[in-house]
Design a protein around this motif. Structure first.
Motif, mmCIF file in Angstrom:
data_model
loop_
_atom_site.group_PDB
_atom_site.id
_atom_site.type_symbol
_atom_site.label_atom_id
_atom_site.label_comp_id
_atom_site.label_asym_id
_atom_site.label_seq_id
_atom_site.Cartn_x
_atom_site.Cartn_y
_atom_site.Cartn_z
ATOM 1 N N LYS A 2 0.835 -1.199 0.000
ATOM 2 C CA LYS A 2 0.000 0.000 0.000
ATOM 3 C C LYS A 2 0.869 1.248 0.000
ATOM 4 C CE LYS A 2 -3.616 2.400 2.608
ATOM 5 N NZ LYS A 2 -4.446 2.399 3.834
ATOM 6 N N ASN A 3 1.945 1.217 0.755
ATOM 7 C CA ASN A 3 2.840 2.368 0.811
ATOM 8 C C ASN A 3 3.490 2.626 -0.551
ATOM 9 O OD1 ASN A 3 4.423 4.414 2.404
ATOM 10 N ND2 ASN A 3 6.119 3.129 1.706
ATOM 11 N N SER A 4 3.827 1.545 -1.277
ATOM 12 C CA SER A 4 4.421 1.703 -2.604
ATOM 13 C C SER A 4 3.451 2.370 -3.567
ATOM 14 C CB SER A 4 4.851 0.341 -3.154
ATOM 15 O OG SER A 4 5.881 -0.213 -2.386
ATOM 16 N N VAL A 5 2.185 1.925 -3.534
ATOM 17 C CA VAL A 5 1.176 2.538 -4.403
ATOM 18 C C VAL A 5 0.990 4.010 -4.048
ATOM 19 C CG1 VAL A 5 -1.249 2.482 -5.111
ATOM 20 C CG2 VAL A 5 -0.016 0.340 -4.765
ATOM 21 N N ASN A 6 0.849 4.295 -2.759
ATOM 22 C CA ASN A 6 0.597 5.668 -2.318
ATOM 23 C C ASN A 6 1.789 6.578 -2.598
ATOM 24 O OD1 ASN A 6 -1.906 4.900 -1.399
ATOM 25 N ND2 ASN A 6 -1.307 4.758 0.748
ATOM 26 N N GLY A 10 0.506 8.383 -5.548
ATOM 27 C CA GLY A 10 -0.300 9.305 -4.753
ATOM 28 C C GLY A 10 -1.417 8.592 -4.012
ATOM 29 N N GLU A 11 -1.771 9.112 -2.862
ATOM 30 C CA GLU A 11 -2.840 8.510 -2.068
ATOM 31 C C GLU A 11 -4.176 8.648 -2.793
ATOM 32 O OE1 GLU A 11 -3.073 8.955 2.063
ATOM 33 O OE2 GLU A 11 -0.920 9.203 2.374
ATOM 34 N N SER A 12 -5.052 7.677 -2.569
ATOM 35 C CA SER A 12 -6.320 7.600 -3.293
ATOM 36 C C SER A 12 -7.479 8.052 -2.425
ATOM 37 C CB SER A 12 -6.561 6.164 -3.761
ATOM 38 O OG SER A 12 -5.479 5.697 -4.555
ATOM 39 N N SER A 13 -8.515 8.558 -3.085
ATOM 40 C CA SER A 13 -9.714 9.005 -2.382
ATOM 41 C C SER A 13 -10.696 7.868 -2.126
ATOM 42 C CB SER A 13 -10.410 10.108 -3.181
ATOM 43 O OG SER A 13 -10.774 9.628 -4.474
ATOM 44 N N GLY A 14 -10.461 6.726 -2.765
ATOM 45 C CA GLY A 14 -11.368 5.592 -2.586
ATOM 46 C C GLY A 14 -10.767 4.336 -3.162
ATOM 47 N N LEU A 15 -11.484 3.226 -3.020
ATOM 48 C CA LEU A 15 -10.974 1.930 -3.439
ATOM 49 C C LEU A 15 -10.784 1.840 -4.951
ATOM 50 C CD1 LEU A 15 -10.154 -0.938 -2.690
ATOM 51 C CD2 LEU A 15 -12.571 -1.599 -2.832
ATOM 52 N N GLU A 16 -11.717 2.393 -5.725
ATOM 53 C CA GLU A 16 -11.605 2.299 -7.180
ATOM 54 C C GLU A 16 -10.339 2.988 -7.681
ATOM 55 O OE1 GLU A 16 -14.142 3.354 -11.243
ATOM 56 O OE2 GLU A 16 -15.101 3.495 -9.282
ATOM 57 N N PHE A 18 -7.615 3.540 -5.913
ATOM 58 C CA PHE A 18 -6.467 2.758 -5.450
ATOM 59 C C PHE A 18 -6.229 1.556 -6.360
ATOM 60 C CE2 PHE A 18 -4.530 -0.673 -3.017
ATOM 61 C CZ PHE A 18 -3.408 -0.039 -2.489
ATOM 62 N N CYS A 19 -7.305 0.889 -6.786
ATOM 63 C CA CYS A 19 -7.179 -0.274 -7.670
ATOM 64 C C CYS A 19 -6.536 0.123 -8.996
ATOM 65 C CB CYS A 19 -8.545 -0.904 -7.922
ATOM 66 S SG CYS A 19 -9.234 -1.770 -6.500
ATOM 67 N N GLU A 20 -6.918 1.270 -9.519
ATOM 68 C CA GLU A 20 -6.342 1.723 -10.785
ATOM 69 C C GLU A 20 -4.851 1.970 -10.642
ATOM 70 O OE1 GLU A 20 -7.454 4.846 -14.295
ATOM 71 O OE2 GLU A 20 -7.580 5.614 -12.247
ATOM 72 N N LYS A 21 -4.456 2.622 -9.559
ATOM 73 C CA LYS A 21 -3.038 2.905 -9.341
ATOM 74 C C LYS A 21 -2.261 1.621 -9.062
ATOM 75 C CE LYS A 21 -3.841 7.639 -7.799
ATOM 76 N NZ LYS A 21 -3.861 8.584 -6.672
ATOM 77 N N ALA A 22 -2.877 0.704 -8.317
ATOM 78 C CA ALA A 22 -2.227 -0.570 -8.044
ATOM 79 C C ALA A 22 -1.996 -1.354 -9.331
ATOM 80 C CB ALA A 22 -3.074 -1.388 -7.073
ATOM 81 N N GLN A 23 -2.918 -1.238 -10.271
ATOM 82 C CA GLN A 23 -2.780 -1.936 -11.538
ATOM 83 C C GLN A 23 -1.566 -1.427 -12.314
ATOM 84 O OE1 GLN A 23 -3.915 -4.632 -12.250
ATOM 85 N NE2 GLN A 23 -5.056 -4.815 -14.150
ATOM 86 N N MET A 24 -1.299 -0.131 -12.245
ATOM 87 C CA MET A 24 -0.121 0.408 -12.919
ATOM 88 C C MET A 24 1.146 -0.172 -12.313
ATOM 89 S SD MET A 24 -1.814 2.031 -15.056
ATOM 90 C CE MET A 24 -0.320 2.335 -15.981
ATOM 91 N N LEU A 25 1.160 -0.281 -10.997
ATOM 92 C CA LEU A 25 2.309 -0.879 -10.322
ATOM 93 C C LEU A 25 2.461 -2.344 -10.719
ATOM 94 C CD1 LEU A 25 4.542 -0.407 -8.161
ATOM 95 C CD2 LEU A 25 2.911 -1.232 -6.479
ATOM 96 N N ASN A 26 1.347 -3.077 -10.745
ATOM 97 C CA ASN A 26 1.386 -4.497 -11.117
ATOM 98 C C ASN A 26 1.938 -4.700 -12.526
ATOM 99 O OD1 ASN A 26 0.317 -5.482 -8.729
ATOM 100 N ND2 ASN A 26 -1.784 -5.350 -9.426
ATOM 101 N N ILE A 27 1.463 -3.891 -13.460
ATOM 102 C CA ILE A 27 1.879 -4.032 -14.853
ATOM 103 C C ILE A 27 3.377 -3.835 -14.982
ATOM 104 C CG2 ILE A 27 1.775 -2.941 -17.132
ATOM 105 C CD1 ILE A 27 -1.213 -2.403 -16.556
ATOM 106 N N GLU A 28 3.904 -2.772 -14.377
ATOM 107 C CA GLU A 28 5.322 -2.466 -14.519
ATOM 108 C C GLU A 28 6.208 -3.456 -13.780
ATOM 109 O OE1 GLU A 28 6.881 0.100 -16.596
ATOM 110 O OE2 GLU A 28 4.948 -0.619 -17.313
#
Length: 296
Positions: A2-6, A10-16, A18-28
């Motif tokens: 979670k800290n890596s994504v944030n 950047g920190e997210s305003s909601g789960l959706e 956060f999921c989008e940002k996490a997906q970018m991390l996963n892909i790379e």
């Protein structure tokens, strides 16, 4: 995690969000693991083993492809591949086929955050790669002082966050591999400036289709003067409004520079396309929109 994504996006305003940002991390991360093996192929690296790579339910981590069949490793595993090494800025061409690649052209174009190419940092070079082997084409230099001794006034500074677009072209002029990265040259792994990109005018057009065979080709275009980052394409059935899965797509989460258009091929079981389909496109950080309806 979670800290890596944030921290990176950047920190997210909601789960959706956060999921989008996490997906970018996963892909790379997934692409990076395979490209790391590519970079050392037959030199201290004979293979790659990934544990728990196929999720049985939606998950944030450890997946070669996610629950919705979005691939992170596909790009890195193409037989002829061009890639960037973030640790030393080397550009290498990977050939995992049984044939030598001769007379190919490796190209790197560098764009600032606004989507303007900065030619001083790009390079082009001819490269030959033996079968089942790798070859270094060149190294990117992001310090113009090292290139010119003293930075000429006409050389534009890069924005801290910028983009690297790679292309590999064969001797006949055909594009055989392309790759894309985002890089922060001031604060490593800080991609929060992506959140400042404005919404762009995206359009979709039907290139061709064969619904009876389950095949559709569409073109997504950035009609604006700024970057359209990480556009996710989804296909839904018009009658049921359910996402069409499984589906094979040539690419996804594509970034388009100003005026750029990219053709995406899609293939699914023909029965899933009955009733027609809608093409939904979501630009990073923006709302998903229906961009094209296709009749069956």
């Amino acid at each position: 995690y979670k800290n890596s994504v944030n921290t990176q996006y950047g920190e997210s305003s909601g789960l959706e969000e956060f999921c989008e940002k996490a997906q970018m991390l996963n892909i790379e991360v997934m692409k990076g693991m395979y490209e790391a093996w590519n970079d050392k192929m037959w030199n201290d690296a004979a293979g790659l083993l990934i544990w728990m790579s196929h999720p049985a339910y939606p998950s944030f981590v450890w997946q070669t492809y996610d629950y919705y069949y979005d691939w992170g490793a596909k790009k890195a595993c193409e037989p002829l591949h061009i890639q960037w090494n973030a640790s030393n800025n080397n550009i290498k061409v990977i050939n995992t086929t049984a044939k030598d690649l001769k007379g190919a052209i490796a190209k790197a174009a560098i764009y600032n955050l606004n989507g303007k190419e900065v030619p001083a940092y790009g390079q082009t070079k001819q490269v030959d790669v033996a079968a089942s082997n790798i070859a270094e084409a060149f190294s990117l230099n992001f310090n113009p002082f090292e290139i010119y001794g003293e930075k000429p006034k006409e050389i534009e500074e890069l924005t801290p966050l910028h983009f690297i677009k790679l292309e590999l072209i064969d001797a006949k002029g055909n594009l055989i591999s392309e790759n894309f990265y985002w890089r922060n040259g001031v604060r490593d792994l800080d991609y929060t400036l992506l959140n400042t990109l404005p919404e762009v005018a995206l359009s979709c057009r039907l290139v061709d289709k064969s619904m009876s065979d389950g095949k559709i080709n569409i073109a997504v275009k950035n009609n604006s003067g700024t970057v359209a980052f990480a556009n996710r394409v989804r296909l839904v059935n018009k009658a049921t409004q359910k996402r069409i899965l499984p589906i094979i797509m040539s690419d996804n989460y594509v970034t388009l520079m100003p005026g750029e258009e990219k053709v995406i091929t899609m293939e699914a079981t023909p029965e899933l396309l009955k009733g027609g389909v809608s093409v939904l496109v979501k630009q990073y950080g923006k709302a998903e929109k229906n961009k094209l309806d296709i009749a069956d």
